[in-house]
Design an enzyme around this catalytic site. Structure first.
Site, mmCIF file in Angstrom:
data_model
loop_
_atom_site.group_PDB
_atom_site.id
_atom_site.type_symbol
_atom_site.label_atom_id
_atom_site.label_comp_id
_atom_site.label_asym_id
_atom_site.label_seq_id
_atom_site.Cartn_x
_atom_site.Cartn_y
_atom_site.Cartn_z
ATOM 1 N N LYS A 64 8.660 -0.057 5.199
ATOM 2 C CA LYS A 64 8.119 1.282 4.949
ATOM 3 C C LYS A 64 9.242 2.161 4.406
ATOM 4 O O LYS A 64 10.214 2.471 5.100
ATOM 5 C CB LYS A 64 7.562 1.864 6.250
ATOM 6 C CG LYS A 64 6.955 3.256 6.124
ATOM 7 C CD LYS A 64 6.393 3.675 7.475
ATOM 8 C CE LYS A 64 5.736 5.040 7.403
ATOM 9 N NZ LYS A 64 5.175 5.424 8.725
ATOM 10 N N GLY A 115 1.147 7.829 4.059
ATOM 11 C CA GLY A 115 1.191 9.264 3.876
ATOM 12 C C GLY A 115 2.540 9.771 3.410
ATOM 13 O O GLY A 115 2.632 10.829 2.801
ATOM 14 N N PHE A 116 3.612 9.005 3.679
ATOM 15 C CA PHE A 116 4.946 9.490 3.356
ATOM 16 C C PHE A 116 5.733 8.528 2.476
ATOM 17 O O PHE A 116 6.932 8.666 2.329
ATOM 18 C CB PHE A 116 5.717 9.779 4.641
ATOM 19 C CG PHE A 116 5.005 10.744 5.533
ATOM 20 C CD1 PHE A 116 4.913 12.077 5.185
ATOM 21 C CD2 PHE A 116 4.382 10.321 6.687
ATOM 22 C CE1 PHE A 116 4.238 12.982 5.986
ATOM 23 C CE2 PHE A 116 3.704 11.217 7.497
ATOM 24 C CZ PHE A 116 3.631 12.546 7.147
ATOM 25 N N ASP A 160 -3.456 10.024 14.907
ATOM 26 C CA ASP A 160 -3.913 9.608 13.574
ATOM 27 C C ASP A 160 -4.520 8.212 13.630
ATOM 28 O O ASP A 160 -4.260 7.364 12.774
ATOM 29 C CB ASP A 160 -2.753 9.649 12.575
ATOM 30 C CG ASP A 160 -3.252 9.676 11.127
ATOM 31 O OD1 ASP A 160 -4.406 10.076 10.896
ATOM 32 O OD2 ASP A 160 -2.485 9.293 10.232
ATOM 33 N N GLY A 206 0.824 -1.198 0.000
ATOM 34 C CA GLY A 206 0.000 0.000 0.000
ATOM 35 C C GLY A 206 0.854 1.242 0.000
ATOM 36 O O GLY A 206 2.085 1.182 -0.093
#
Length: 359
Positions: free
Chosen positions: A76, A58-59, A173, A55
């Site tokens: 990530k 956000g960064f 968040d 996926g």
């Protein structure tokens, strides 16, 4: 090729994201993590193959990887074009490396080579909660027992962050895409890039840079930049209503209500709260427990932060069936006019809002 050099470690600190040191000095002061080579991370992800992509956060993207010992991991990779991402990655590394709880995702190491900024996590085979909850073909997998387990696990994870960890952490968040599910559908809170650490006597803080996801942000944060443990409580309440109904808070329209909160509030006032239940749970859920969960959710999303319970109180209300619950007050952002005012305010201030979308 070595998976990672065990003589090299990552020391997380407030000023440095990664500091390799083979001497072992300072271990009592800082927390150390394995430092992976870029070559080993690239090999684990098949050179960051699109087929391995889980996926887009956000960064930057997240990839599935497999280490030489056979362990599956999530990788990530911070986008090189992300203007704000490095600070968030520093923040996430510092915080999550010091947190240990069964309902928080574990970080296994990092890679800081060749201009790359990468975190390596434990792999969650069932991905994120939103991939099940909002998919008509898959939401049936989430029977009542599993949903209760997910709700309780998220509540326990937040309670740990707010009260029992060495640091008091405000996540900021919390949303369905940041709740990962392991092989047994146990929840783990992830993505601590926006989290903030509080001092022991600190109650709330203010920021000029409001960041988060529309639909999960409480009014005092979205409009004034104020955040506290009650901000996470609000987000938890939204999550709870979504888990019960399998509906997203925003983009939901019914009987004049612009969102799920408004719909739930209307049903509650009309003594029809059970109508909020996902139809797949009919004749399978415990209706008294369901009503209790809806009551708790509405207490969490009340407009004034002072009216919302703490996570300690939330856990007690969810688990103690003999506890008499108070009646909730009107939730925040329950009317379309309020939502429009929020959007206008967001456009005038330094606010970064992420839309509610499955990854």
């Amino acid at each position: 090729m070595l998976l990672f050099d065990t003589s090299m470690t990552m020391r997380t600190g407030a000023n440095e994201l990664c500091d390799g040191d083979s001497t072992g000095k300072g271990k009592s002061k800082d927390l150390w993590l394995p430092l992976f080579s870029f070559a080993s991370v690239s090999a684990a992800t098949n050179n960051f193959s699109p087929e391995n992509k889980l996926g887009e956060g956000g960064f930057g993207p997240v990839y599935k990887g497999k280490l030489l010992n056979g362990q599956e991991v999530a990788v990530k990779r911070l986008s090189r074009y992300s203007g704000q991402g490095l600070e968030e990655l520093k923040n996430e590394t510092l915080l999550i490396a010091k947190l240990q709880h069964r309902n928080l995702v574990r970080v296994l190491g990092c890679c800081m080579e060749e201009g790359e900024n990468i975190l390596i996590y434990e792999y969650m085979p069932n991905k994120s909660l939103d991939s099940f909850l909002f998919d008509p073909r898959k939401k049936g997998v989430l029977d009542w027992t599993i949903r209760v387990r997910i709700i309780d696990g998220i509540a326990q994870g937040l309670l740990y962050l707010h009260q029992y960890s060495r640091l008091r952490i405000i996540h900021r968040d919390l949303k369905t895409s940041n709740i990962l599910l392991d092989n047994d559908m146990n929840p783990k809170i992830s993505d601590f890039g926006l989290a903030r650490m509080f001092a022991g006597d600190e109650i709330q803080a203010n920021t000029q840079r409001v960041v988060g996801t529309f639909g999960y942000m409480p009014p005092e944060y979205a409009l004034q930049g104020l955040f506290s443990i009650k901000s996470d409580v609000y987000s938890f309440g939204v999550l709870l209503l979504e888990i019960v109904s399998s509906k997203k808070n925003t983009g939901f329209y019914h009987s004049g209500s612009h969102n799920l909160l408004g719909y739930a509030w209307k049903l509650w006032r009309d003594d029809k709260a059970l109508d909020l239940m996902d139809p797949v749970l009919e004749n399978k859920a415990s209706y008294p427990s369901l009503l209790r969960y809806i009551n708790v959710a509405l207490l969490c999303v009340q407009e004034k932060a002072a009216d919302r319970p703490t996570m300690s109180e939330v856990v007690s209300m969810l688990t103690n069936e003999l506890l008499v619950l108070p009646s909730p007050k009107q939730p925040a952002f329950f009317h379309v006019g309020i939502s429009q005012n929020l959007i206008q305010a967001c456009s005038m201030n330094d606010i970064t809002i992420t839309e509610m979308e499955a990854r």
